[in-house]
Design an enzyme around this catalytic site. Structure first.
Site, PDB file in Angstrom:
ATOM      1  N   VAL A 126     -10.099   7.716 -19.711  1.00  0.00           N
ATOM      2  CA  VAL A 126     -10.599   8.927 -19.044  1.00  0.00           C
ATOM      3  C   VAL A 126     -10.685   8.671 -17.541  1.00  0.00           C
ATOM      4  CG1 VAL A 126     -11.894   9.707 -21.067  1.00  0.00           C
ATOM      5  CG2 VAL A 126     -13.018   8.249 -19.379  1.00  0.00           C
ATOM      6  N   ALA A 144      -9.462  -5.751  -7.689  1.00  0.00           N
ATOM      7  CA  ALA A 144      -8.917  -6.681  -6.691  1.00  0.00           C
ATOM      8  C   ALA A 144      -7.443  -6.387  -6.435  1.00  0.00           C
ATOM      9  CB  ALA A 144      -9.098  -8.122  -7.177  1.00  0.00           C
ATOM     10  N   CYS A 199      -6.085   6.429  -6.791  1.00  0.00           N
ATOM     11  CA  CYS A 199      -6.845   5.207  -7.070  1.00  0.00           C
ATOM     12  C   CYS A 199      -7.175   4.291  -5.895  1.00  0.00           C
ATOM     13  CB  CYS A 199      -6.134   4.414  -8.154  1.00  0.00           C
ATOM     14  SG  CYS A 199      -6.151   5.295  -9.722  1.00  0.00           S
ATOM     15  N   ARG A 236      -3.050  13.963  -5.657  1.00  0.00           N
ATOM     16  CA  ARG A 236      -4.403  13.452  -5.424  1.00  0.00           C
ATOM     17  C   ARG A 236      -4.405  12.512  -4.209  1.00  0.00           C
ATOM     18  NH1 ARG A 236      -6.014  11.650 -11.473  1.00  0.00           N
ATOM     19  NH2 ARG A 236      -3.852  10.970 -11.432  1.00  0.00           N
ATOM     20  N   LYS A 275      -8.595  -5.793 -11.764  1.00  0.00           N
ATOM     21  CA  LYS A 275      -7.969  -4.495 -11.501  1.00  0.00           C
ATOM     22  C   LYS A 275      -8.385  -3.972 -10.119  1.00  0.00           C
ATOM     23  CE  LYS A 275      -6.003  -0.602 -11.732  1.00  0.00           C
ATOM     24  NZ  LYS A 275      -4.559  -0.437 -11.584  1.00  0.00           N
ATOM     25  N   ARG A 285       7.642   8.701   6.706  1.00  0.00           N
ATOM     26  CA  ARG A 285       7.962   7.721   5.666  1.00  0.00           C
ATOM     27  C   ARG A 285       9.064   6.749   6.079  1.00  0.00           C
ATOM     28  NH1 ARG A 285       4.215   7.396   1.619  1.00  0.00           N
ATOM     29  NH2 ARG A 285       3.294   9.434   1.364  1.00  0.00           N
TER      30      ARG A 285
END
Ligand code: NAD
Ligand code: UGA
Length: 469
Positions: free
Chosen positions: A86, A218, A272, A342, A216, A447
């Site tokens: 989740v 780290a 993330c 996101r 994770k 980019r």
């Protein structure tokens, strides 16, 4: 037949379970979610996420040993192994707001697992969680003192969006953390055997629970730090005449540094990196490690700096104002080959340009108009957010047009901003684009994917990241 149930049919739960089902035909895998539209999407011809190679995998196993369902409790109750995948976003209110991970969804999943289970289960942390979350989860799982054994494992996911299937087929490593008890070690072996169906055993790393969880955070912190390091260098390149691509290549040939993840850009995005670093910062602060916390905070600060530097460069180059000028924005997702927006840097850049009253014409091959308008209208939670990054007023949102073709986006534009490195942008006819733009025609490559020499020959004024003007 071993039964796996995965709670959360998102960017991680969907692809990871589809690959387990493909590689382990003897295991029945059911992915459950409280979101009916998501599950309907997974059961349809239009999967809810765009990911190269995913459709073929899903089509091969769906209905065979891969199932998607909203009957969360039923499938959890029947499963031998429950993965929890989740979302664990940053808290937006209360203690730790803006930093700590919001474990609401995780906690309610754990409570539900405890309530509906009638047999022993291995519960796998697939979501990225703060170190020592397993301790809290164990307490929740055992709260109603049924005679059921729950063994918790940490098995963080390292896939990157856009290459998820490739990453899952041949991961650099699979990480499994567990308790150093006989039950913990047995559970590790069970999960290891599943991955060993396609991952070489030497690539399966086993650790204790806390190392699994912390590794994770780290890994993401180190990856994001590399981008902020190269982006910080790009600012110095622009000030000195050095070229960031040459610097990246030069340092990347040192085998201790390595060549990957050294592309300077308008800034990193994605769901993330920022959230996991803020989570790490919060954990450090809670442990009284303020110097360490400040060290990691700088990675985010440099990323924000890179995005505002880009906006400033656009405005300053275009004679210090973009008011009423048409700026074409090519790409809105946070990287190519995904429709995910996101934390996409395009959001902050567009807000910055709207703040200077530009007219925007946005094109992305995978992002819908609804999503773009939603992203631009949303208030971003950030206590330290500067005023120019607040959502634009309803009047400025009217200055945004979302179009379905790059040539329409750039027609009559004063400037073009490349925000995502989609391959199709490299193949456009830039002579045609130049001919249809206002002059002087500006191109800002966020980019570093364009052939600057060729564009300058056509007549464009080109700005790329960390390169001589
Ligand atoms: P996501 O938002 O795409 O998916 C999460 C899903 O969980 C949603 O569909 C939501 O409806 C569902 N959900 C929430 N609570 C539920 C409940 N109680 N019962 C059933 N379903 C529930 O998130 P994601 O991008 O897949 O990320 C999931 C986790 O994996 C996060 O912790 C993230 O940090 C981590 N992660 C993400 C990536 C990535 O590339 N996106 C990579 C590695 C790790
Ligand atoms: C990242 C990690 O790479 C995964 O290992 C991890 O599992 C995942 O986060 C997660 O935990 O969610 P992801 O965010 O999907 O994956 O994509 P990346 O390829 O890491 O790119 C992140 C951002 O950094 C993108 O905006 C990308 O354009 C940018 N980036 C990447 C650069 O600016 N320069 C680079 O050299 C590399």
């Amino acid at each position: 037949m071993v039964k796996i149930c995965c709670i959360g049919a998102g960017y991680v739960g969907g692809p990871t379970m589809a690959v387990i089902a493909l590689k382990c035909p003897k295991i029945a895998v059911t992915v459950v979610d409280i979101s009916a539209p998501r599950i309907n999407g997974w059961n349809s011809d239009h999967l809810p996420i765009y990911e190269p190679g995913l459709e073929a995998v899903v089509k091969e196993c769906r209905g065979r040993n891969l199932f998607f369902s909203t009957e969360v409790e039923k499938h959890v109750a029947e499963a031998d192994i429950v993965f929890v995948s989740v979302n664990t976003p940053t808290k937006t209110h209360g203690l730790g707001a803006g930093k700590a991970a919001d474990l609401t969804y995780w906690e309610s999943s754990a409570r539900m697992i405890a309530d509906v289970s009638k047999s022993d289960k291995i519960v796998v942390e697939k979501s990225t969680v703060p170190v020592r979350t397993a301790e809290a989860i164990e307490r929740i799982l055992t709260h109603n003192r049924k005679k059921i054994n729950f063994t918790i494992l940490s098995n963080p996911e390292f896939l990157a969006e856009g290459t998820a299937i490739k990453d899952l087929f041949s991961p650099d490593r699979v990480l499994i953390g567990g308790r150093e008890t006989p039950e913990g070690q047995k559970a590790i072996e069970t999960l290891k055997d599943i991955y060993a169906n396609w991952v070489p055993k030497e690539k399966i790393i086993c650790t204790n629970l806390w190392s699994g969880e912390l590794s994770k955070l780290a890994a993401n912190a180190f990856l994001a730090q590399r981008i902020s390091s190269v982006n910080a260098m790009s600012a110095l390149c622009e000030a000195t005449g050095a070229d960031i691509s040459e610097v990246s290549h030069s340092i990347g040939t040192d085998s201790r540094i390595g060549p990957k993840f050294l592309n300077a850009s308008v800034g990193f995005g994605g769901s993330c990196f920022q959230k996991d670093i803020m989570n790490l910062v919060y954990i450090c602060e809670c442990n009284g490690l303020h110097v360490v916390a400040n060290y990691w905070k700088q990675v985010i600060k440099v990323n924000d700096y890179q995005k505002s530097r880009f906006v400033n460069r656009v405005v300053a180059s275009m004679f210090n104002t973009v008011a009423a000028k048409k700026i074409a924005v090519l790409g809105f997702s946070f990287k190519k080959d995904t429709g995910d927006t996101r934390e996409a840097p395009a959001i902050d850049v567009c807000k910055g340009l709207l703040g200077d009253k530009a007219r925007l014409s946005i094109y992305d091959p995978q992002v819908t108009e609804d999503q773009i308008i939603k992203d631009l209208s949303m208030k971003k939670f950030d206590k330290e957010q500067p005023a120019h990054l607040q959502p634009p007023s309803p009047t400025s949102i009217k200055q945004v047009a979302v179009v379905w073709d790059a040539y329409t986006a750039v027609k009559d534009a004063h400037g073009v901003c490349i925000m995502t490195e989609w391959d199709e942008f490299k193949k456009l006819d830039y002579q045609k684009i130049y001919d249809n733009m206002q002059k002087p025609a500006f191109l800002f490559d966020g980019r570093n994917v364009m052939d600057v020499g060729k564009l300058r020959k056509i007549g464009f004024i080109v700005y790329s990241i960390g390169k001589p003007l």
